[in-house]
Design a protein around this motif. Sequence first.
Motif, PDB file in Angstrom:
ATOM      1  N   LEU A 188       0.772  -1.436   0.144  1.00  0.00           N
ATOM      2  CA  LEU A 188       0.007  -0.142  -0.109  1.00  0.00           C
ATOM      3  C   LEU A 188       0.923   1.292  -0.097  1.00  0.00           C
ATOM      4  CD1 LEU A 188      -3.128  -0.911   2.394  1.00  0.00           C
ATOM      5  CD2 LEU A 188      -3.134  -0.717  -0.079  1.00  0.00           C
ATOM      6  N   ALA A 189       1.926   1.176   0.813  1.00  0.00           N
ATOM      7  CA  ALA A 189       2.791   2.412   0.952  1.00  0.00           C
ATOM      8  C   ALA A 189       3.498   2.578  -0.814  1.00  0.00           C
ATOM      9  CB  ALA A 189       3.972   2.097   1.683  1.00  0.00           C
ATOM     10  N   GLY A 190       3.841   1.518  -1.240  1.00  0.00           N
ATOM     11  CA  GLY A 190       4.428   1.721  -2.691  1.00  0.00           C
ATOM     12  C   GLY A 190       3.548   2.201  -3.793  1.00  0.00           C
ATOM     13  N   LEU A 191       2.151   1.397  -3.398  1.00  0.00           N
ATOM     14  CA  LEU A 191       0.912   2.028  -4.369  1.00  0.00           C
ATOM     15  C   LEU A 191       0.590   3.494  -4.232  1.00  0.00           C
ATOM     16  CD1 LEU A 191      -1.327   1.756  -6.370  1.00  0.00           C
ATOM     17  CD2 LEU A 191      -2.736   0.648  -4.372  1.00  0.00           C
ATOM     18  N   THR A 192       0.680   4.082  -2.902  1.00  0.00           N
ATOM     19  CA  THR A 192       0.205   5.317  -2.576  1.00  0.00           C
ATOM     20  C   THR A 192       1.430   6.287  -3.109  1.00  0.00           C
ATOM     21  OG1 THR A 192      -0.935   4.622  -0.858  1.00  0.00           O
ATOM     22  CG2 THR A 192      -0.597   6.780  -0.979  1.00  0.00           C
ATOM     23  N   ALA A 193       2.510   6.202  -2.753  1.00  0.00           N
ATOM     24  CA  ALA A 193       3.631   6.909  -3.117  1.00  0.00           C
ATOM     25  C   ALA A 193       3.558   7.081  -4.741  1.00  0.00           C
ATOM     26  CB  ALA A 193       4.893   6.258  -2.941  1.00  0.00           C
ATOM     27  N   ALA A 194       3.487   6.009  -5.340  1.00  0.00           N
ATOM     28  CA  ALA A 194       3.477   6.122  -7.050  1.00  0.00           C
ATOM     29  C   ALA A 194       2.102   6.975  -7.302  1.00  0.00           C
ATOM     30  CB  ALA A 194       3.330   4.939  -7.624  1.00  0.00           C
ATOM     31  N   ALA A 195       1.162   6.939  -6.552  1.00  0.00           N
ATOM     32  CA  ALA A 195       0.072   7.572  -6.765  1.00  0.00           C
ATOM     33  C   ALA A 195       0.149   8.986  -6.775  1.00  0.00           C
ATOM     34  CB  ALA A 195      -1.254   7.030  -6.184  1.00  0.00           C
ATOM     35  N   LEU A 196       1.001   9.488  -5.492  1.00  0.00           N
ATOM     36  CA  LEU A 196       1.206  10.840  -5.317  1.00  0.00           C
ATOM     37  C   LEU A 196       2.013  11.370  -6.530  1.00  0.00           C
ATOM     38  CD1 LEU A 196       1.217  13.081  -3.414  1.00  0.00           C
ATOM     39  CD2 LEU A 196       3.159  12.108  -2.257  1.00  0.00           C
ATOM     40  N   VAL A 197       3.092  10.623  -6.897  1.00  0.00           N
ATOM     41  CA  VAL A 197       3.753  11.080  -8.095  1.00  0.00           C
ATOM     42  C   VAL A 197       2.900  11.292  -9.079  1.00  0.00           C
ATOM     43  CG1 VAL A 197       5.830  10.635  -9.559  1.00  0.00           C
ATOM     44  CG2 VAL A 197       5.915  10.040  -7.088  1.00  0.00           C
ATOM     45  N   LEU A 198       2.050  10.578  -9.411  1.00  0.00           N
ATOM     46  CA  LEU A 198       1.159  10.697 -10.740  1.00  0.00           C
ATOM     47  C   LEU A 198       0.275  11.868 -10.560  1.00  0.00           C
ATOM     48  CD1 LEU A 198       0.706   9.574 -13.428  1.00  0.00           C
ATOM     49  CD2 LEU A 198      -0.730   7.752 -12.531  1.00  0.00           C
ATOM     50  N   HIS A 199      -0.167  12.150  -9.377  1.00  0.00           N
ATOM     51  CA  HIS A 199      -1.452  13.207  -8.835  1.00  0.00           C
ATOM     52  C   HIS A 199      -0.168  14.421  -9.262  1.00  0.00           C
ATOM     53  CE1 HIS A 199      -3.635  10.724  -5.901  1.00  0.00           C
ATOM     54  NE2 HIS A 199      -3.935  10.195  -7.048  1.00  0.00           N
TER      55      HIS A 199
ATOM     56  N   ALA B 133       2.102  14.805 -11.300  1.00  0.00           N
ATOM     57  CA  ALA B 133       2.673  15.082 -12.608  1.00  0.00           C
ATOM     58  C   ALA B 133       1.615  15.157 -13.522  1.00  0.00           C
ATOM     59  CB  ALA B 133       3.811  13.971 -12.898  1.00  0.00           C
ATOM     60  N   PHE B 134       0.302  14.592 -13.164  1.00  0.00           N
ATOM     61  CA  PHE B 134      -0.718  14.387 -13.998  1.00  0.00           C
ATOM     62  C   PHE B 134      -1.991  14.959 -13.409  1.00  0.00           C
ATOM     63  CE2 PHE B 134      -3.996  12.524 -16.935  1.00  0.00           C
ATOM     64  CZ  PHE B 134      -3.508  12.898 -18.139  1.00  0.00           C
ATOM     65  N   PRO B 135      -2.169  16.289 -13.042  1.00  0.00           N
ATOM     66  CA  PRO B 135      -3.545  16.647 -12.309  1.00  0.00           C
ATOM     67  C   PRO B 135      -4.583  16.520 -13.411  1.00  0.00           C
ATOM     68  CG  PRO B 135      -2.265  18.498 -13.083  1.00  0.00           C
ATOM     69  CD  PRO B 135      -1.320  17.474 -13.266  1.00  0.00           C
ATOM     70  N   LEU B 136      -5.645  16.136 -12.827  1.00  0.00           N
ATOM     71  CA  LEU B 136      -6.869  15.479 -13.765  1.00  0.00           C
ATOM     72  C   LEU B 136      -8.095  15.716 -12.992  1.00  0.00           C
ATOM     73  CD1 LEU B 136      -7.747  13.817 -16.177  1.00  0.00           C
ATOM     74  CD2 LEU B 136      -7.597  11.726 -14.649  1.00  0.00           C
ATOM     75  N   ALA B 137      -8.824  16.543 -13.810  1.00  0.00           N
ATOM     76  CA  ALA B 137     -10.393  16.721 -13.236  1.00  0.00           C
ATOM     77  C   ALA B 137     -11.395  15.816 -13.355  1.00  0.00           C
ATOM     78  CB  ALA B 137     -10.777  18.117 -14.226  1.00  0.00           C
ATOM     79  N   PRO B 138     -12.019  15.378 -12.279  1.00  0.00           N
ATOM     80  CA  PRO B 138     -13.005  14.184 -12.525  1.00  0.00           C
ATOM     81  C   PRO B 138     -14.274  14.382 -13.606  1.00  0.00           C
ATOM     82  CG  PRO B 138     -13.398  15.441 -10.562  1.00  0.00           C
ATOM     83  CD  PRO B 138     -12.042  16.145 -11.227  1.00  0.00           C
ATOM     84  N   PRO B 139     -14.639  13.285 -13.913  1.00  0.00           N
ATOM     85  CA  PRO B 139     -15.673  13.547 -15.018  1.00  0.00           C
ATOM     86  C   PRO B 139     -16.961  14.362 -14.581  1.00  0.00           C
ATOM     87  CG  PRO B 139     -15.497  11.333 -14.178  1.00  0.00           C
ATOM     88  CD  PRO B 139     -14.286  11.967 -13.755  1.00  0.00           C
ATOM     89  N   ARG B 140     -17.118  14.425 -13.306  1.00  0.00           N
ATOM     90  CA  ARG B 140     -18.281  15.086 -12.878  1.00  0.00           C
ATOM     91  C   ARG B 140     -18.006  16.735 -13.372  1.00  0.00           C
ATOM     92  NH1 ARG B 140     -16.307  16.946  -7.792  1.00  0.00           N
ATOM     93  NH2 ARG B 140     -14.825  15.425  -6.983  1.00  0.00           N
ATOM     94  N   LEU B 141     -16.921  17.096 -13.359  1.00  0.00           N
ATOM     95  CA  LEU B 141     -16.520  18.466 -13.717  1.00  0.00           C
ATOM     96  C   LEU B 141     -16.237  18.696 -14.926  1.00  0.00           C
ATOM     97  CD1 LEU B 141     -13.969  19.158 -10.736  1.00  0.00           C
ATOM     98  CD2 LEU B 141     -16.484  19.764 -10.763  1.00  0.00           C
ATOM     99  N   LEU B 142     -16.156  17.702 -15.796  1.00  0.00           N
ATOM    100  CA  LEU B 142     -15.878  17.836 -17.220  1.00  0.00           C
ATOM    101  C   LEU B 142     -17.320  17.969 -18.004  1.00  0.00           C
ATOM    102  CD1 LEU B 142     -13.749  17.738 -19.523  1.00  0.00           C
ATOM    103  CD2 LEU B 142     -14.294  15.142 -19.535  1.00  0.00           C
ATOM    104  N   ASP B 143     -17.437  19.138 -18.860  1.00  0.00           N
ATOM    105  CA  ASP B 143     -18.739  19.465 -19.650  1.00  0.00           C
ATOM    106  C   ASP B 143     -18.790  18.130 -20.574  1.00  0.00           C
ATOM    107  OD1 ASP B 143     -19.139  21.478 -18.026  1.00  0.00           O
ATOM    108  OD2 ASP B 143     -18.359  23.135 -19.461  1.00  0.00           O
TER     109      ASP B 143
ATOM    110  N   ALA C 123      -7.671  12.468  -9.678  1.00  0.00           N
ATOM    111  CA  ALA C 123      -8.346  11.595 -10.097  1.00  0.00           C
ATOM    112  C   ALA C 123      -7.769  10.325 -10.307  1.00  0.00           C
ATOM    113  CB  ALA C 123      -9.527  12.054 -11.163  1.00  0.00           C
ATOM    114  N   MET C 124      -6.396  10.584 -11.065  1.00  0.00           N
ATOM    115  CA  MET C 124      -5.829   9.395 -11.470  1.00  0.00           C
ATOM    116  C   MET C 124      -4.459   9.329 -10.973  1.00  0.00           C
ATOM    117  SD  MET C 124      -4.212   8.571 -15.395  1.00  0.00           S
ATOM    118  CE  MET C 124      -5.781   8.367 -16.209  1.00  0.00           C
ATOM    119  N   PRO C 125      -4.363   8.037 -10.441  1.00  0.00           N
ATOM    120  CA  PRO C 125      -5.163   6.914 -10.328  1.00  0.00           C
ATOM    121  C   PRO C 125      -6.102   7.046  -9.253  1.00  0.00           C
ATOM    122  CG  PRO C 125      -3.097   6.266  -9.066  1.00  0.00           C
ATOM    123  CD  PRO C 125      -3.017   7.695  -9.662  1.00  0.00           C
TER     124      PRO C 125
END
Length: 283
Positions: free
Chosen positions: A119-130, A132-142, A173-175
Amino acid sequence: MTSHTTPAEPAAGPRAARRRLIRELLLVAGFFAVYKAGRLLSTDRTEEAFRNAGRIWDAERALHLPGEGLLQRLLLHGDALVTTANTYYAGVHFPATALFLIWLYVRRPAHYLWTRRVLAGLTAAALVLHLAFPLAPPRLLDAAQLIDTAQVYGPSVYRAAPAEDTLANQFAAMPSLHFGWALMLALGMIAATSSRWRFLWLLHPLLTLVVIVGTANHYWLDAVVAAVLLGAALLLVPRPRADDDPDDETGPDPEAARENDPDGPVRGLPSPRSADAAVGAGQ
């Protein structure tokens, strides 16, 4: 001299257990605090987050993935159903993971250590991606034309406007850690238990997937990327052996393991179980 040292020895075990527990709590709390603080660093990258959202939406259509609206329409068949989905999204993620880790810590220590590292490895990788790649969720996408079910039906863990949300990063949003953690919970329980029904734990990540997509909090690809990162973490972190947890029902006889333990009973003396077997054999 014996009278001074003997009473202190039984307390050594409980003291060591308390130290381990405090260390684990501080470790988990510290890691979570670092993750939350780092996650908030990308909250002001609004334009980039919406550009990336458009790219993800177009990529899903190019891959012929079903629209997220398909699941949302299923949830919108009744107010109770969509409210339950919102509640599941808001209230199950952290408590379920916490109870899972607590159970492993108490009953399957080796599996707990393995799970915590994954879980620590997964969460650390997710933080890097968050970051590097900010992503608006579909509820905010017209372009998605989806309803923000949490705002309309409740309950919601986010503010209506991302810029006003000082406690959460709505552009992470990703991942989807909702899905990644849920999948690890299921895999961890399957690995740590031996019940014939243990594969039913996979219903938890399946239900989580329906919820995160149906409430328009995540894209399909958010879950796909989370699964890929989890797979990488599982490959990097060695899985515990069956006999690492002495009370693991799937492993070998714990008494036999104790006989081979250099710190356990004196070698050559039979364990209670082997002694009973010897008596039975003599009869």
